[in-house]
Design an enzyme around this catalytic site. Structure first.
Site, PDB file in Angstrom:
ATOM      1  N   LYS A 114      68.674  59.886  70.752  1.00 20.52           N
ATOM      2  CA  LYS A 114      69.817  60.729  71.166  1.00 20.52           C
ATOM      3  C   LYS A 114      69.455  61.705  72.295  1.00 20.52           C
ATOM      4  O   LYS A 114      70.302  62.026  73.122  1.00 20.52           O
ATOM      5  CB  LYS A 114      70.385  61.496  69.969  1.00 20.52           C
ATOM      6  CG  LYS A 114      71.184  60.600  69.035  1.00 20.52           C
ATOM      7  CD  LYS A 114      71.875  61.396  67.952  1.00 20.52           C
ATOM      8  CE  LYS A 114      72.643  60.470  67.046  1.00 20.52           C
ATOM      9  NZ  LYS A 114      73.397  61.131  66.007  1.00 20.52           N
ATOM     10  N   ASP A 124      79.594  63.327  67.604  1.00 20.29           N
ATOM     11  CA  ASP A 124      79.194  63.646  66.217  1.00 20.29           C
ATOM     12  C   ASP A 124      79.862  64.931  65.708  1.00 20.29           C
ATOM     13  O   ASP A 124      80.417  64.955  64.605  1.00 20.29           O
ATOM     14  CB  ASP A 124      77.669  63.841  66.128  1.00 20.29           C
ATOM     15  CG  ASP A 124      76.919  62.524  65.996  1.00 20.29           C
ATOM     16  OD1 ASP A 124      77.527  61.530  65.542  1.00 20.29           O
ATOM     17  OD2 ASP A 124      75.724  62.493  66.338  1.00 20.29           O
TER      18      ASP A 124
HETATM   19  P1  NAP Z   1      66.785  64.896  62.202  1.00 18.32           P
HETATM   20  O1  NAP Z   1      66.984  65.170  63.663  1.00 18.32           O
HETATM   21  O2  NAP Z   1      65.536  64.240  61.740  1.00 18.32           O
HETATM   22  O3  NAP Z   1      66.953  66.321  61.443  1.00 18.32           O
HETATM   23  C1  NAP Z   1      66.715  66.515  60.081  1.00 18.32           C
HETATM   24  C2  NAP Z   1      66.074  67.885  59.909  1.00 18.32           C
HETATM   25  O4  NAP Z   1      65.918  68.171  58.511  1.00 18.32           O
HETATM   26  C3  NAP Z   1      64.670  67.957  60.532  1.00 18.32           C
HETATM   27  O5  NAP Z   1      64.546  69.137  61.275  1.00 18.32           O
HETATM   28  C4  NAP Z   1      63.778  67.952  59.303  1.00 18.32           C
HETATM   29  O6  NAP Z   1      62.550  68.611  59.522  1.00 18.32           O
HETATM   30  C5  NAP Z   1      64.615  68.720  58.323  1.00 18.32           C
HETATM   31  N1  NAP Z   1      64.191  68.563  56.935  1.00 18.32           N
HETATM   32  C6  NAP Z   1      63.581  67.486  56.364  1.00 18.32           C
HETATM   33  N2  NAP Z   1      63.322  67.748  55.071  1.00 18.32           N
HETATM   34  C7  NAP Z   1      63.754  69.016  54.814  1.00 18.32           C
HETATM   35  C8  NAP Z   1      63.745  69.836  53.674  1.00 18.32           C
HETATM   36  N3  NAP Z   1      63.250  69.417  52.515  1.00 18.32           N
HETATM   37  N4  NAP Z   1      64.259  71.080  53.769  1.00 18.32           N
HETATM   38  C9  NAP Z   1      64.750  71.520  54.946  1.00 18.32           C
HETATM   39  N5  NAP Z   1      64.774  70.794  56.076  1.00 18.32           N
HETATM   40  C10 NAP Z   1      64.293  69.539  56.020  1.00 18.32           C
HETATM   41  O7  NAP Z   1      67.983  64.025  61.644  1.00 18.32           O
HETATM   42  P2  NAP Z   1      69.520  64.080  62.100  1.00 18.32           P
HETATM   43  O8  NAP Z   1      69.780  63.055  63.121  1.00 18.32           O
HETATM   44  O9  NAP Z   1      69.882  65.490  62.364  1.00 18.32           O
HETATM   45  O10 NAP Z   1      70.223  63.566  60.739  1.00 18.32           O
HETATM   46  C11 NAP Z   1      70.245  64.356  59.571  1.00 18.32           C
HETATM   47  C12 NAP Z   1      71.022  63.633  58.482  1.00 18.32           C
HETATM   48  O11 NAP Z   1      72.378  63.493  58.891  1.00 18.32           O
HETATM   49  C13 NAP Z   1      70.505  62.226  58.194  1.00 18.32           C
HETATM   50  O12 NAP Z   1      70.599  61.993  56.822  1.00 18.32           O
HETATM   51  C14 NAP Z   1      71.475  61.335  58.935  1.00 18.32           C
HETATM   52  O13 NAP Z   1      71.608  60.065  58.345  1.00 18.32           O
HETATM   53  C15 NAP Z   1      72.773  62.128  58.783  1.00 18.32           C
HETATM   54  N6  NAP Z   1      73.748  61.845  59.853  1.00 18.32           N
HETATM   55  C16 NAP Z   1      74.983  61.436  59.456  1.00 18.32           C
HETATM   56  C17 NAP Z   1      75.948  61.180  60.415  1.00 18.32           C
HETATM   57  C18 NAP Z   1      77.307  60.728  59.957  1.00 18.32           C
HETATM   58  O14 NAP Z   1      78.072  60.236  60.783  1.00 18.32           O
HETATM   59  N7  NAP Z   1      77.639  60.938  58.706  1.00 18.32           N
HETATM   60  C19 NAP Z   1      75.659  61.335  61.775  1.00 18.32           C
HETATM   61  C20 NAP Z   1      74.378  61.767  62.141  1.00 18.32           C
HETATM   62  C21 NAP Z   1      73.423  62.026  61.163  1.00 18.32           C
HETATM   63  P3  NAP Z   1      61.260  67.692  59.925  1.00 18.32           P
HETATM   64  O15 NAP Z   1      61.614  67.071  61.252  1.00 18.32           O
HETATM   65  O16 NAP Z   1      60.141  68.669  59.976  1.00 18.32           O
HETATM   66  O17 NAP Z   1      61.141  66.670  58.829  1.00 18.32           O
END
Ligand code: NAP
Length: 285
Positions: free
Chosen positions: A69, A105
Site C-alpha cells: 500500500k 479504505d
Molecule cells: P498493519 O499495517 O500490519 O497494522 C497492524 C498494527 O497492529 C501494527 O502496527 C502492529 O504492530 C499492531 N499490532 C499487532 N499486534 C498488536 C497487539 N497485540 N497490540 C497492539 N497492536 C498490535 O495491518 P493493517 O493493514 O493496518 O491491517 C490491520 C487489520 O485490519 C488486519 O486484520 C487487516 O486484515 C484488517 N483490514 C481490514 C480491511 C477491511 O476491509 N475490513 C481493510 C484493511 C485492513 P507490529 O507491526 O509491531 O506487529
C-alpha cells in the site's frame, strides 16, 4: 482468450484468501461488463515491472493490499488528496498511459459506520488498538466527522505516536491522544472501539481487551472479517455491546474502487450477497 476483456485485480502477498474477486466479478457480470477481476500475488522485486506493463496486460484497475500500500506510491503518476493524506494507496486506476492512486479504505469504513450502523460521530470518543495502514486510513476519515477524542494504542509505540502526530497536524478540533496500554485507552468512557490489528484472525489469538472494560453503550468494530466473529466480538456481544466485523468496510471500499474504475454506480446489494455467501460463520480457513 478474449482480447477485449478488461482486467482488474488485487496485488499483494499473500492474496489467495481474498474475497475481492467474488464481489467484483459478481458486480462486473451483473452489469454485463466484459472484464475479469484476478488475484496477482507478487514478490517485491516483481512490483515495478508489473505496474510498468499494465497496458500490455490489459489492466484497467487494481486494488493494493499488504505489503504494497505504501510501496506503490512512488511508482504512480498521480495520487488523490486523500491517498496523500493517508500515506497509502489501495486503489489504482489505469488510464491511457498513466496510473492514478486512491485510497477507499477510510471512506469505505465511514460509509458502513454511518449508513449501515447509523453511528453519528459528532462529539464521540473513539479508541484504536493498532496503528498500521488500516488505522491510518480509518482515523483520517473519522477525524473529518468531528469526534471529541481519538486515542491510539499500538504495541509499536512509535507507530501510534506517528499517527497521533499526523492527525494533530491535520485536524485541529479533535483531542488526539497517544496511550501506552489498552488500559489507558479508557474504554469505559469510549463510544467506539476499533481493532485495527491482525490479532483475532487465528483461533489461537488472545482477546486484546479485558471484559471489565466492555460496556453496553460501546460499539466494538473489528476490522477483521475472517473469521466473522473474533474472540473480541464474541466477548463484546456477551457483555451487551454493539458489534461489527470488517465485512461492511470490505464491501464499501470495494464498491468505491469499482466506481473509480468503471465510472458507474456499483451494484452494492449484488456485491453484499456475494460476500455473505462466501463468508461461512466459522470463516474460510
Ligand atoms: P498493519 O499495517 O500490519 O497494522 C497492524 C498494527 O497492529 C501494527 O502496527 C502492529 O504492530 C499492531 N499490532 C499487532 N499486534 C498488536 C497487539 N497485540 N497490540 C497492539 N497492536 C498490535 O495491518 P493493517 O493493514 O493496518 O491491517 C490491520 C487489520 O485490519 C488486519 O486484520 C487487516 O486484515 C484488517 N483490514 C481490514 C480491511 C477491511 O476491509 N475490513 C481493510 C484493511 C485492513 P507490529 O507491526 O509491531 O506487529
Amino acid at each position: 482468450m478474449n482480447p477485449q476483456k478488461k482486467i482488474y485485480g488485487l496485488i499483494g502477498y499473500p492474496v489467495k484468501h481474498s474475497l475481492s474477486p467474488l464481489m467484483h466479478n459478481a458486480a462486473l457480470s451483473h452489469l454485463k461488463i466484459n472484464a475479469e477481476y484476478k488475484l496477482f500475488p507478487l514478490q517485491p522485486n516483481e512490483l515495478p515491472d508489473f505496474l510498468k506493463n499494465f497496458k500490455k496486460n490489459n489492466i484497467f484497475g487494481l486494488n493494493v493490499t499488504v505489503p504494497y500500500k505504501e510501496k506503490v506510491m512512488p511508482l504512480l503518476d498521480k495520487m488523490s488528496k486523500e491517498a496523500r493524506l493517508i500515506g497509502a494507496v489501495n486503489t489504482i486506476k489505469a488510464s491511457r498511459n498513466k496510473l492514478y492512486g486512491f485510497n477507499t479504505d477510510g471512506q469505505g469504513f465511514l460509509k458502513h459506520l454511518t449508513c449501515d450502523l447509523k453511528f453519528n460521530l459528532k462529539g464521540k470518543t473513539i479508541a484504536f488498538i493498532g496503528a498500521g495502514g488500516a488505522a491510518r486510513a480509518v482515523s483520517v476519515y473519522l477525524s473529518k466527522g468531528n469526534p471529541k477524542r481519538i486515542s491510539v494504542y499500538d504495541i509499536d509505540k512509535a507507530k501510534a505516536k506517528a499517527i497521533v502526530k499526523h492527525l494533530k497536524e491535520n485536524f485541529k478540533n479533535v483531542d488526539f491522544r497517544f496511550v501506552n496500554s489498552v488500559a489507558e485507552l479508557n474504554i469505559n468512557d469510549t463510544d467506539l472501539l476499533i481493532n485495527a490489528t491482525p490479532i483475532g484472525m487465528r483461533g489461537a489469538d488472545h482477546c486484546l481487551v479485558d471484559e471489565k472494560y466492555i460496556h453496553k453503550n460501546l460499539l466494538v468494530y473489528d476490522l477483521i472479517y475472517n473469521p466473522k466473529e473474533t474472540k473480541l466480538l464474541r466477548l463484546a456481544k456477551k457483555k451487551g455491546a454493539k458489534v461489527s466485523n470488517g465485512l461492511g468496510m470490505l464491501l464499501y471500499q470495494g464498491a468505491l474502487s469499482f466506481e473509480i474504475w468503471i465510472g458507474k454506480k456499483a451494484p452494492i446489494e449484488i456485491m453484499r450477497s456475494a460476500l455473505n455467501e462466501a463468508c461461512l460463520p466459522a470463516g474460510r480457513e
